[in-house]
Scaffold this active site. Structure first.
Site: not given
Ligand code: GLY
Length: 306
Positions: A172, A200, A203, A223-224, A226
């Protein structure tokens, strides 16, 4: 200019292998160059974060725009949010399949709609009605990701493939900026997680989770993985620590501690306040990041405790 501009970008937090470091550092540097061109012309932080994120959406290195992870059906499905700290205006898109640069559509929503958030076909229709060209989903899919999905789906049945392990890429992208007028802004864009269920939403495009900006507290982009980040509304959580008087550097690190301790989450965050103080932190082995001020430019893949 009343303030000295600052730009911070990230391009994913995970256990990035050595052979991918160069492409990530090059990608965040290119993004910084685009964002900085706006800021040095006395442009707005909002425009700077949009331009920086567009560059990373166009770069197949990252999980954003073309080259993103594929969902369970083999499609690219994208989320993005942009937010203006001066006015609290925001624009978000979720689950879009026909936009090369979802952050451009998010910006149109921020600027030209009374609404804040559009999803799926409605978001694409809004974008087309506001002059953004639609593409075919196939144009966003690259061979590397077809192979990655095939391997994952073959392996997931019995080899303990942990989708949320930090070794699985979370690329991300995001940017936060301070402009010469003293305004801050943030933007985040993603293809989400590998093999995600169609529909889906992560975040990244949710206000306060993957992205937030308020001149009175801070601009933040995460980032990471979500789902844990969403549960903690982590970008707003971090901004609140800063409006309570804590330094962004401390708040960013605390956010990573909280993410790990409270929900066993992993990821990274960039955060910046209207005084130009910033924080960059991750609890994964690596995170691609870049920082530019009038005095210096830095980029790397490790920062703070990991
Ligand atoms: N952080 C990106 C996601 O989980 O969609």
């Amino acid at each position: 200019m009343a303030s000295n501009p600052v730009l911070v970008v990230h391009g994913g937090a995970w256990a990035m292998p050595d052979d991918m470091v160069e492409a990530h550092v090059r990608g965040v540097r290119n993004a910084m160059a685009a964002g900085w061109r706006v800021l040095e012309r006395e442009g707005a932080a909002l425009d700077a974060v949009e331009e920086a994120v567009v560059v990373m959406e166009d770069d197949e290195t990252f999980d954003a725009g073309r080259g993103s992870f594929l969902n369970r059906d083999g499609k690219v499905q994208l989320d993005a949010l942009i937010m203006d700290g001066a006015t609290l205006r925001a624009g978000g898109v979720g689950c879009v399949e026909r936009l090369r640069n979802p952050v451009r559509a998010a910006r149109k929503i921020l600027s030209e709609s009374p609404h804040v958030y559009f999803v799926a076909e409605g978001a694409e229709r809004f974008a087309a009605e506001h002059g953004i060209e639609l593409c075919r989903n196939e144009e966003l899919v690259i061979a590397r990701e077809v192979e990655r999905l095939r391997e994952y789906q073959t392996d997931a049945a019995g080899h303990g493939n942990d989708l949320f392990a930090p070794a699985i890429s979370h690329d991300t992208v995001g940017a936060v900026a301070l402009d010469g007028d003293g305004n801050i802004a943030a933007a985040t864009s993603t293809g989400g997680t590998l093999n995600k269920a169609p529909g889906r939403l992560g975040d990244s495009s949710l206000i306060g989770c993957g992205c937030y900006a308020d001149n009175l507290s801070a601009a933040a982009s995460t980032t990471g993985w979500g789902e844990p980040i969403m549960k903690l509304v982590l970008a707003k959580w971090t901004a609140d620590r800063i409006s309570a008087g804590n330094l962004p550097e401390w708040a960013a690190q605390e956010a990573m501690n909280y993410l790990q301790q409270r929900v066993n989450g992993h990821g990274g965050i960039i955060v910046l306040n209207a005084a130009g103080q910033f924080g960059i932190a991750h609890n994964t082995p690596r995170m691609a990041w870049g920082l530019k001020t009038v005095a210096k430019e830095e980029a790397g893949v490790e920062r703070g405790a990991a």
